[in-house]
Enzyme design. Structure first.
Site, PDB file in Angstrom:
ATOM      1  N   CYS A 118      -4.253   3.143  -3.345  1.00 18.10           N
ATOM      2  CA  CYS A 118      -3.880   4.201  -2.405  1.00 18.10           C
ATOM      3  C   CYS A 118      -3.445   5.474  -3.122  1.00 18.10           C
ATOM      4  O   CYS A 118      -2.855   6.364  -2.519  1.00 18.10           O
ATOM      5  CB  CYS A 118      -2.772   3.720  -1.473  1.00 18.10           C
TER       6      CYS A 118
ATOM      7  N   PHE B 266       1.258  -8.161  -2.538  1.00 17.11           N
ATOM      8  CA  PHE B 266       1.882  -6.921  -2.072  1.00 17.11           C
ATOM      9  C   PHE B 266       1.740  -6.850  -0.541  1.00 17.11           C
ATOM     10  O   PHE B 266       1.341  -5.833   0.018  1.00 17.11           O
ATOM     11  CB  PHE B 266       1.248  -5.694  -2.728  1.00 17.11           C
TER      12      PHE B 266
ATOM     13  N   ASP C   6      -3.257  -5.347  -2.552  1.00 16.91           N
ATOM     14  CA  ASP C   6      -2.955  -4.066  -1.890  1.00 16.91           C
ATOM     15  C   ASP C   6      -1.682  -3.487  -2.498  1.00 16.91           C
ATOM     16  O   ASP C   6      -0.635  -3.406  -1.842  1.00 16.91           O
ATOM     17  CB  ASP C   6      -2.793  -4.293  -0.382  1.00 16.91           C
TER      18      ASP C   6
ATOM     19  N   ARG D 212      -8.152  -4.037   7.317  1.00 16.76           N
ATOM     20  CA  ARG D 212      -7.567  -5.310   7.749  1.00 16.76           C
ATOM     21  C   ARG D 212      -8.530  -6.044   8.689  1.00 16.76           C
ATOM     22  O   ARG D 212      -8.684  -7.264   8.610  1.00 16.76           O
ATOM     23  CB  ARG D 212      -6.225  -5.052   8.437  1.00 16.76           C
TER      24      ARG D 212
ATOM     25  N   ASP E 251       5.482 -10.558  -1.620  1.00 16.91           N
ATOM     26  CA  ASP E 251       5.999  -9.199  -1.785  1.00 16.91           C
ATOM     27  C   ASP E 251       7.308  -9.260  -2.564  1.00 16.91           C
ATOM     28  O   ASP E 251       8.052 -10.247  -2.471  1.00 16.91           O
ATOM     29  CB  ASP E 251       6.229  -8.528  -0.435  1.00 16.91           C
TER      30      ASP E 251
END
Length: 407
Positions: free
Chosen positions: A348, A238, A308, A212, A260
């Site tokens: 991730c 996201f 993300d 970030r 989102d």
């Protein structure tokens, strides 16, 4: 203590530095014991390999705690491990909010503990360590007091599905006295409301801390020079509770849109924007998979697109479908970037290996008819250390690219 004996030619992961012994690697278990008990581990020829927790409910049959057969597993043992974990964090990260214990990568398998200012959040995923969690919490409080830090509350977020593989029920609640579970933290100069009770995971994704910051610095570096190539319009997909979007906004982007699928997350993101006094950011509730091609149809373009997504591949069997999903969003994201603009993208999922992720990015760039010029390749923050003998500890891949026209 009961004894676990390995089959001949088995235990390769353990012998190369790993912490797990799988059920199909074991020849026999002798001696009275119950699930969660400590057991002595020996090779097929009787050579002592150390001590760990056993659980017959799990395919990970033994989680190793020590390779020293003389070492006693007691409060003093965990005190040494926890002190080492805290000393490491103090050396490598901003510790106001950070991950204190990262399971096997800190040699305390099956448990993660996050610190949000003066609140701890505990996630216990293995039966053996579950028996020690309150001792571990008390030891951490002692360690922090020595540094003048008083922990005001501890919340347990052992509500992950992985608990069921250990024969454990999902569980959440206070460890000790109740307290206000909404915590305000500051990271990279950005303030956030963190809901440790009902937020995702343990309340916040601490692993992206310095990724970030890289976005904030990228935006600020362009805009501080007043160049025509400044980063004015940003799309953060996201966004969850707005963390990347807020860093871009704080960096000086003219306008940032965060998206989102969860209205709860979007509402928290708006609160976080208000907390920081930022008026150059808005948050929409929409399905990113549908929104990206729709924006393309409208002719929208951005100076920076951030992707993300959640872990599309939560198991090895999901990798093929995950590749399609990652390719689609990255292709569409690249198409939305102005020539010379930027794409930040990540995965991730541990099962989406670096090689697979890079292959996907090549495929997406070809499909988008662009060339990508790499600026940075990053991973998770160092408070989520990558232990090379524990492959599962390396899970976050993060890239920043410049998008160049295909000529």
């Amino acid at each position: 203590m009961a004894e676990v004996r390995l089959k001949k030619h088995e235990g390769r992961l353990l012998k190369s530095g790993g912490a797990w012994i799988f059920d199909n690697e074991i020849a026999e278990v002798t001696g009275a014991h119950s699930n969660g008990d400590l057991v002595e581990v020996r090779d097929f020829d009787g050579y002592q390999l150390g001590t760990g927790f056993i659980n017959h409910n799990s395919k990970i049959r033994v989680r190793m705690l020590t390779r020293n057969p003389e070492e006693q597993i007691n409060a003093a043992f965990f005190r040494r491990k926890l002190q080492a974990a805290w000393d490491y964090r103090k050396a490598v990260v901003d510790t106001s909010s950070c991950r204190l214990v990262f399971g096997e990568a800190d040699f305390i398998p099956g448990i993660t503990i996050d610190k949000y200012e003066d609140v701890l959040v505990v996630q216990s995923l293995a039966l053996g360590i579950d028996r020690w969690k309150e001792v571990i919490v008390d030891l951490l409080k002692e360690i922090f007091l020595e540094d003048g830090i008083r922990i005001r509350g501890v919340y347990e977020r052992s509500d992950a599905k992985e608990r069921e593989k250990e024969g454990l029920e999902r569980k959440k609640g206070f460890i000790g006295e109740p307290f206000d579970t909404e915590v305000e933290i500051v990271e990279n100069g950005v303030h956030y409301h963190v809901d440790v009770k009902d937020g995702q995971k343990t309340g916040f994704f601490l692993d992206q801390k310095y990724n970030r910051l890289a976005i904030q610095q990228l935006v600020r570096g362009h805009n501080s020079r007043g160049l025509d190539t400044g980063i004015h319009e940003v799309l953060d997909c996201f966004t969850h509770t707005g963390s990347f979007a807020l860093n871009a906004a704080l960096g000086g982007a003219d306008h940032v849109t965060g998206v989102d699928a969860s209205e709860t997350a979007s509402a928290m993101a708006r609160r976080n924007a208000e907390l920081n006094g930022l008026s150059n950011v808005e948050f929409l509730t929409a399905d990113v998979l549908d929104l990206l091609p729709a924006l393309r149809e409208e002719g929208k373009q951005y100076d920076l697109v951030i992707l993300d997504p959640p872990a599309f591949a939560k198991a090895r069997s999901n990798v093929k479908n995950a590749m399609r999903g990652y390719t689609a969003i990255n292709r569409d994201g690249m198409k939305l970037v102005k020539p010379g603009g930027y794409l930040a993208t990540c995965s991730c999922s541990h099962f989406m290996t670096p090689d697979l992720f890079e292959k996907m990015l090549h495929d997406a760039a070809r499909a988008a008819h662009v060339r990508v010029r790499q600026i940075e390749a990053r991973a998770q923050a160092p408070d989520h250390p990558i232990l090379w003998t524990a492959a599962e500890s390396y899970y976050l891949k993060f890239y920043i690219f410049q998008i160049c026209e295909e000529r």
